[in-house]
Scaffold this motif. Sequence first.
Motif, PDB file in Angstrom:
ATOM      1  N   MET A   1       0.855  -1.189   0.000  1.00  0.00           N
ATOM      2  CA  MET A   1       0.000   0.000   0.000  1.00  0.00           C
ATOM      3  C   MET A   1       0.896   1.245   0.000  1.00  0.00           C
ATOM      4  SD  MET A   1      -3.001  -1.450   0.136  1.00  0.00           S
ATOM      5  CE  MET A   1      -3.929   0.065   0.091  1.00  0.00           C
ATOM      6  N   GLY A   2       0.388   2.311  -0.564  1.00  0.00           N
ATOM      7  CA  GLY A   2       1.022   3.629  -0.475  1.00  0.00           C
ATOM      8  C   GLY A   2       2.475   3.645  -0.913  1.00  0.00           C
ATOM      9  N   GLY A   3       3.320   4.199  -0.057  1.00  0.00           N
ATOM     10  CA  GLY A   3       4.737   4.370  -0.380  1.00  0.00           C
ATOM     11  C   GLY A   3       5.464   3.062  -0.614  1.00  0.00           C
ATOM     12  N   SER A   4       4.907   1.955  -0.138  1.00  0.00           N
ATOM     13  CA  SER A   4       5.512   0.639  -0.388  1.00  0.00           C
ATOM     14  C   SER A   4       5.042   0.070  -1.723  1.00  0.00           C
ATOM     15  CB  SER A   4       5.150  -0.334   0.745  1.00  0.00           C
ATOM     16  OG  SER A   4       5.774   0.055   1.942  1.00  0.00           O
TER      17      SER A   4
ATOM     18  N   SER B   1       6.133  -3.947   2.789  1.00  0.00           N
ATOM     19  CA  SER B   1       5.542  -3.038   3.771  1.00  0.00           C
ATOM     20  C   SER B   1       6.658  -2.486   4.625  1.00  0.00           C
ATOM     21  CB  SER B   1       4.521  -3.762   4.651  1.00  0.00           C
ATOM     22  OG  SER B   1       4.135  -2.910   5.717  1.00  0.00           O
ATOM     23  N   TYR B   2       6.857  -1.186   4.539  1.00  0.00           N
ATOM     24  CA  TYR B   2       7.968  -0.597   5.301  1.00  0.00           C
ATOM     25  C   TYR B   2       7.825  -0.919   6.787  1.00  0.00           C
ATOM     26  CZ  TYR B   2      11.564   2.481   6.955  1.00  0.00           C
ATOM     27  OH  TYR B   2      12.696   2.953   7.566  1.00  0.00           O
ATOM     28  N   SER B   3       6.647  -0.650   7.341  1.00  0.00           N
ATOM     29  CA  SER B   3       6.444  -0.884   8.776  1.00  0.00           C
ATOM     30  C   SER B   3       6.298  -2.366   9.097  1.00  0.00           C
ATOM     31  CB  SER B   3       5.173  -0.164   9.235  1.00  0.00           C
ATOM     32  OG  SER B   3       4.053  -0.691   8.523  1.00  0.00           O
ATOM     33  N   GLY B   4       5.820  -3.129   8.133  1.00  0.00           N
ATOM     34  CA  GLY B   4       5.498  -4.540   8.395  1.00  0.00           C
ATOM     35  C   GLY B   4       4.184  -4.705   9.122  1.00  0.00           C
TER      36      GLY B   4
ATOM     37  N   THR C   1       1.060  -3.227   7.907  1.00  0.00           N
ATOM     38  CA  THR C   1      -0.075  -2.770   7.096  1.00  0.00           C
ATOM     39  C   THR C   1      -1.072  -3.909   6.884  1.00  0.00           C
ATOM     40  OG1 THR C   1       1.278  -1.063   6.104  1.00  0.00           O
ATOM     41  CG2 THR C   1      -0.678  -1.712   4.868  1.00  0.00           C
TER      42      THR C   1
ATOM     43  N   PRO D   1      10.477   7.696   6.677  1.00  0.00           N
ATOM     44  CA  PRO D   1       9.084   7.615   6.226  1.00  0.00           C
ATOM     45  C   PRO D   1       9.048   6.587   5.085  1.00  0.00           C
ATOM     46  CG  PRO D   1       9.898   9.888   6.133  1.00  0.00           C
ATOM     47  CD  PRO D   1      11.086   9.004   6.360  1.00  0.00           C
ATOM     48  N   PRO D   2       8.030   5.711   5.027  1.00  0.00           N
ATOM     49  CA  PRO D   2       8.027   4.674   3.983  1.00  0.00           C
ATOM     50  C   PRO D   2       8.296   5.226   2.584  1.00  0.00           C
ATOM     51  CG  PRO D   2       6.199   4.308   5.493  1.00  0.00           C
ATOM     52  CD  PRO D   2       6.856   5.591   5.910  1.00  0.00           C
ATOM     53  N   ARG D   3       7.705   6.360   2.253  1.00  0.00           N
ATOM     54  CA  ARG D   3       7.872   6.895   0.886  1.00  0.00           C
ATOM     55  C   ARG D   3       9.294   7.355   0.634  1.00  0.00           C
ATOM     56  NH1 ARG D   3       5.502  10.312   4.252  1.00  0.00           N
ATOM     57  NH2 ARG D   3       5.979  12.533   4.266  1.00  0.00           N
TER      58      ARG D   3
ATOM     59  N   GLU E   1       1.493  13.910   0.164  1.00  0.00           N
ATOM     60  CA  GLU E   1       2.023  13.584   1.497  1.00  0.00           C
ATOM     61  C   GLU E   1       3.076  14.568   1.981  1.00  0.00           C
ATOM     62  OE1 GLU E   1       2.598   9.312   2.505  1.00  0.00           O
ATOM     63  OE2 GLU E   1       1.985   8.974   0.432  1.00  0.00           O
TER      64      GLU E   1
ATOM     65  N   VAL F   1       2.662  12.617   8.402  1.00  0.00           N
ATOM     66  CA  VAL F   1       1.463  12.285   7.607  1.00  0.00           C
ATOM     67  C   VAL F   1       0.350  11.961   8.603  1.00  0.00           C
ATOM     68  CG1 VAL F   1       2.505  11.610   5.395  1.00  0.00           C
ATOM     69  CG2 VAL F   1       2.455   9.961   7.252  1.00  0.00           C
TER      70      VAL F   1
ATOM     71  N   ILE G   1      -2.918   9.912   7.819  1.00  0.00           N
ATOM     72  CA  ILE G   1      -2.727   8.466   7.603  1.00  0.00           C
ATOM     73  C   ILE G   1      -2.618   7.769   8.964  1.00  0.00           C
ATOM     74  CG2 ILE G   1      -1.209   6.678   6.652  1.00  0.00           C
ATOM     75  CD1 ILE G   1      -0.303   8.648   4.513  1.00  0.00           C
TER      76      ILE G   1
ATOM     77  N   LYS H   1      -5.165   4.958  10.634  1.00  0.00           N
ATOM     78  CA  LYS H   1      -4.685   3.639  11.070  1.00  0.00           C
ATOM     79  C   LYS H   1      -5.005   3.425  12.547  1.00  0.00           C
ATOM     80  CE  LYS H   1      -0.972   3.005   7.638  1.00  0.00           C
ATOM     81  NZ  LYS H   1       0.440   2.843   7.335  1.00  0.00           N
TER      82      LYS H   1
HETATM   83  C1  F6R Z   1       4.335   6.855   2.940  1.00  0.00           C
HETATM   84  C2  F6R Z   1       3.321   6.465   3.859  1.00  0.00           C
HETATM   85  C3  F6R Z   1       2.213   5.553   3.434  1.00  0.00           C
HETATM   86  C4  F6R Z   1       2.615   4.116   3.769  1.00  0.00           C
HETATM   87  C5  F6R Z   1       1.377   3.221   3.701  1.00  0.00           C
HETATM   88  C6  F6R Z   1       1.688   1.753   3.920  1.00  0.00           C
HETATM   89  O1  F6R Z   1       5.358   7.539   3.607  1.00  0.00           O
HETATM   90  O2  F6R Z   1       3.413   6.829   4.990  1.00  0.00           O
HETATM   91  O3  F6R Z   1       1.861   5.700   2.084  1.00  0.00           O
HETATM   92  O4  F6R Z   1       3.605   3.652   2.883  1.00  0.00           O
HETATM   93  O5  F6R Z   1       0.454   3.646   4.661  1.00  0.00           O
HETATM   94  O6  F6R Z   1       2.491   1.572   5.052  1.00  0.00           O
HETATM   95  P1  F6R Z   1       3.767   0.633   4.961  1.00  0.00           P
HETATM   96  O7  F6R Z   1       4.621   1.216   3.885  1.00  0.00           O
HETATM   97  O8  F6R Z   1       4.407   0.707   6.313  1.00  0.00           O
HETATM   98  O9  F6R Z   1       3.241  -0.725   4.635  1.00  0.00           O
END
Ligand code: F6R
Length: 339
Positions: free
Chosen positions: A51-54, A91-94, A96, A141-143, A223, A326, A329, A333
């Motif tokens: 999703m998103g930045g990932s 997923s940057y955070s793992g 999502t 930040p993921p992006r 963003e 952000v 977002i 969540k």
């Molecule tokens: C980009 C951002 C969001 C996240 C998205 C998914 O900086 O904050 O677009 O990338 O909400 O989250 P992750 O990447 O952690 O899976």
Amino acid sequence: MPGWKELLSLDGGRMLQTLREFPEQIERALGLSCRVPNGVQGFKNAVVLGMGGSAIAGDLLARFATVPVTTVRDYVLPPWVNADTLLIAISYSGETEETLQAFREGLRRTKRAVALTTGGALAALCEEQEIPWVPVPPGLPPRAALAFLLFPILGCFARLGCLRENPSRVPAALRPLRDACLPEHNENPAQALAQALCGQIPVVYGAGITAPVAYRWKTQINENAKQPAYWMELPELCHNEIVGYELAGKLFPQGVVIFLRTAFDHPRVAKRVEILKEVLTARGLAFQEVWGQGEDALAQALWLVHLGDWVSFYLALLNGVDPTPVRPIQELKRRLKEP
Ligand code: F6R
């Protein structure tokens, strides 16, 4: 109006630091491609779950892979995903939820899988099911971690003969652009474009390899600069959006179209752009045109990604906001976790 030097104090989250390092991040990220084992090979298609930045990494991969690649931004997978599919969970955070749910479902259909993440529930799931995962550096930040979310997979696909370009050429193409976009550089193309877009609503157009880049510009402006922005791709927009120009001069006076161009544009797309420019001018709408640079299509696409990242950064400063947070977002969540 304050100068750029004063405006840089708005960058509390240190977005500038990650922008500065993008070419070197790509080199480090290519080094991580060895973490994707050759055991995944033999797949007939791939799905990128994110999703998103990932997720944008999947869109870019899809344009350069020589096997079909689909990005799934959803809880559910398409019905055709099977044992011939390579699952790539990003997923940057793992954490999502859409990505985790689709990945769990995918692991019931195929054993070919890999994840890219900093950790979280996604890394835990991989450990539990003995799925390889690429450790992405934390704290971004993921992006702003695009290099680490995209290039390990590009490197792996190149190694397996599934990529039509050589990703190791990209850093050299980006360094001159990075240097030109640094705040201390005069005649800065990113600052100039940000100034032209300030107070306007950007509408970013791409085609083929630049379609995902146009989407990246839109989301980065949303963003980082915290403002509306839109995107669309050619040739499709010539079959619908173009009709909306008729009243856009009256209803959308702040709209500015940005055409993302490369030397690899299809000749018929190039002709369409020239006609669209005339139509826009006749309707009193502003446009800008930006050409990617670099010796191949991948380098030119990433060149445009990098320029868009810088433009959104400077636009944030002109808008008087810190590019990094952000809050909407995070708030969404957080509320989704409430019972
Ligand atoms: C980009 C951002 C969001 C996240 C998205 C998914 O900086 O904050 O677009 O990338 O909400 O989250 P992750 O990447 O952690 O899976």
